[in-house]
Write a protein that holds these residues in place. Structure first.
Motif, mmCIF file in Angstrom:
data_model
loop_
_atom_site.group_PDB
_atom_site.id
_atom_site.type_symbol
_atom_site.label_atom_id
_atom_site.label_comp_id
_atom_site.label_asym_id
_atom_site.label_seq_id
_atom_site.Cartn_x
_atom_site.Cartn_y
_atom_site.Cartn_z
ATOM 1 N N UNK A 1 0.810 -1.229 0.000
ATOM 2 C CA UNK A 1 0.000 0.000 0.000
ATOM 3 C C UNK A 1 0.840 1.274 0.000
ATOM 4 N N UNK A 2 2.149 1.132 -0.155
ATOM 5 C CA UNK A 2 3.039 2.288 -0.099
ATOM 6 C C UNK A 2 3.154 2.919 -1.488
ATOM 7 N N UNK A 3 2.262 3.846 -1.785
ATOM 8 C CA UNK A 3 2.185 4.444 -3.120
ATOM 9 C C UNK A 3 3.469 5.176 -3.486
ATOM 10 N N UNK A 4 4.018 5.946 -2.550
ATOM 11 C CA UNK A 4 5.229 6.722 -2.843
ATOM 12 C C UNK A 4 6.405 5.800 -3.154
ATOM 13 N N UNK A 5 6.489 4.711 -2.396
ATOM 14 C CA UNK A 5 7.596 3.781 -2.629
ATOM 15 C C UNK A 5 7.531 3.199 -4.033
ATOM 16 N N UNK A 6 6.364 2.736 -4.468
ATOM 17 C CA UNK A 6 6.268 2.095 -5.780
ATOM 18 C C UNK A 6 6.381 3.093 -6.925
ATOM 19 N N UNK A 7 5.975 4.325 -6.705
ATOM 20 C CA UNK A 7 6.186 5.352 -7.728
ATOM 21 C C UNK A 7 7.674 5.619 -7.904
ATOM 22 N N UNK A 8 8.390 5.724 -6.783
ATOM 23 C CA UNK A 8 9.832 5.939 -6.860
ATOM 24 C C UNK A 8 10.555 4.739 -7.431
ATOM 25 N N UNK A 9 10.102 3.519 -7.070
ATOM 26 C CA UNK A 9 10.722 2.297 -7.586
ATOM 27 C C UNK A 9 10.582 2.214 -9.098
ATOM 28 N N UNK A 10 9.400 2.501 -9.606
ATOM 29 C CA UNK A 10 9.183 2.452 -11.057
ATOM 30 C C UNK A 10 10.090 3.431 -11.771
ATOM 31 N N UNK A 11 10.199 4.643 -11.258
ATOM 32 C CA UNK A 11 11.059 5.652 -11.873
ATOM 33 C C UNK A 11 12.525 5.224 -11.857
ATOM 34 N N UNK A 12 12.947 4.666 -10.723
ATOM 35 C CA UNK A 12 14.337 4.239 -10.564
ATOM 36 C C UNK A 12 14.680 3.108 -11.531
ATOM 37 N N UNK A 13 13.805 2.115 -11.627
ATOM 38 C CA UNK A 13 14.053 0.991 -12.525
ATOM 39 C C UNK A 13 14.025 1.437 -13.990
ATOM 40 N N UNK A 14 13.092 2.303 -14.325
ATOM 41 C CA UNK A 14 13.008 2.786 -15.708
ATOM 42 C C UNK A 14 14.293 3.484 -16.121
ATOM 43 N N UNK A 15 14.874 4.242 -15.204
ATOM 44 C CA UNK A 15 16.127 4.933 -15.495
ATOM 45 C C UNK A 15 17.261 3.932 -15.723
ATOM 46 N N UNK A 16 17.336 2.914 -14.874
ATOM 47 C CA UNK A 16 18.394 1.928 -15.024
ATOM 48 C C UNK A 16 18.245 1.094 -16.273
#
Length: 356
Positions: A291-306
């Motif tokens: 349920x951690x929306x901020x965490x998964x938004x940041x995770x998606x951005x981080x992975x997309x960059x890598x």
């Protein structure tokens, strides 16, 4: 034809013929709508849409009459109407109507079997009458409510085989991803496992550095700090276009009753558009902090960059392989072990399909 010589270098490896008797990702489920759209997969133009009941449909994108692209047509109920002369095609590929005559025809469009799995739609590119369900990748976490999945897509101008080699390579992390995934030179000193499993190549490294929990949400990091950890980074290609990555984080001593595991499935899906261009998707499915929306938004951005860095590398390698015509002998290094073993697996798939 014997293709064994093709696996001796990257330049010849990426010229192996395309293999069709496998399941590939056709697109995101959200792309299949009531608006027909076209996509080229394995050098075949295909039209996609959904019936009124929501069933995804995939046909050859070519009217049987004059080769007009059916994606330029429209839906009439569940029938796909060719915009050129009005031929109607039913969802099973049969001709429902030819406006200028009373009789129809028994000819059918080539219909491709589809299977929805979580946010993705898979397509069988081989014989439509004999889809091999046993080879459909087993990815239950994509639709398991006990996992949360982030995903994205991005095409690139390079062979899907270049990305195959990238995903089988655990040594580029410290350099290609030095500004994103933060692996240092110590990564090369970690225990490495490369082995065959059910005819596939499994590669894995285990990191016991406490900093390896940095990918977890801050509240979980705080709770488990000062406990021994193991972070795995590994996986295997289960088909020519599906890399099944597994990156669990184990917390606690191996035999301790309070040992925890935070499961992470990192998937890569490669579908050739042509031999030198690729449709690419990725997903990550975790069983924690759902349920951690901020965490998964940041995770998606981080992975997309890598993962954009991997595509960047493949684009540049494809350009050089296409345009630089000097003769050279390709050098092999220790980190190539998994990739070179996988070339033999890929060769087996090619030989099976082109043995006659």
């Amino acid at each position: 034809m014997d293709y064994a010589d093709h696996i001796k270098s990257v330049k010849s490896y990426i010229r192996l013929p395309l293999v069709y008797n496998h399941w590939y990702v056709a697109g995101l489920a959200e792309e299949f709508t009531r608006e027909p759209r076209a996509k080229t997969l394995l050098e075949r133009s295909i039209v996609f849409y959904r019936t009124e009941a929501g069933e995804p449909v995939a046909f050859q994108n070519r009217c049987l009459h004059r080769s007009f692209p059916l994606a330029k047509g429209y839906l009439e109920g569940d029938n796909l109407v060719c915009r050129y002369h009005g031929l109607r095609y039913a969802p099973d590929g049969s001709i429902a109507r030819i406006p200028c005559q009373e009789k129809t025809s028994k000819r059918r469009l080539h219909k491709y079997p589809l299977r929805e799995m979580g946010p993705f739609v898979f397509i069988w590119m081989g014989d439509p009458e004999q889809p091999d369900e046993s080879t459909l990748p087993d990815l239950p976490f994509l639709s398991d409510p006990g996992f949360r999945t982030v995903f994205d897509s991005a095409d690139y101008q390079g062979s899907y085989m270049l990305m195959q080699e990238n995903l089988n390579d655990l040594t580029h992390f410290a350099y290609l991803h030095k500004d994103t995934f933060y692996f240092g030179d110590f990564f090369f000193e970690l225990p490495t496992e490369v082995k065959k499993v059910d005819g596939r190549v499994w590669c894995n490294r285990i990191d016991k550095d406490p900093r390896s929990i940095g990918i977890l949400p801050p509240d979980i990091q705080e709770r488990i700090k000062d406990r021994p950890v193991e972070r795995w980074d590994g996986g295997m290609f289960v088909s020519p276009g599906v890399f099944k990555g597994y990156a669990p984080i184990y917390v606690g001593e191996p035999d301790a009753p309070d040992r925890e595991v935070f499961k992470q499935h990192i998937m890569h899906y490669l579908t050739p558009e042509t031999r030198s261009s690729t449709h690419y998707w990725w997903s990550m499915s975790n069983d924690f902090a759902l349920d951690n929306e901020a965490y998964y938004a940041g995770l998606k951005s981080h992975l997309a960059e890598g993962f954009a860095e991997d595509r960047w590398a493949c684009n540049h390698m494809q350009t050089l392989l296409d345009n630089d015509h000097i003769d050279y002998n390709e050098m092999k290094i220790a980190g190539d072990q998994a990739g070179l073993l996988f070339r033999r697996v890929m060769l087996d798939w090619v030989q099976q399909e082109y043995s006659e």
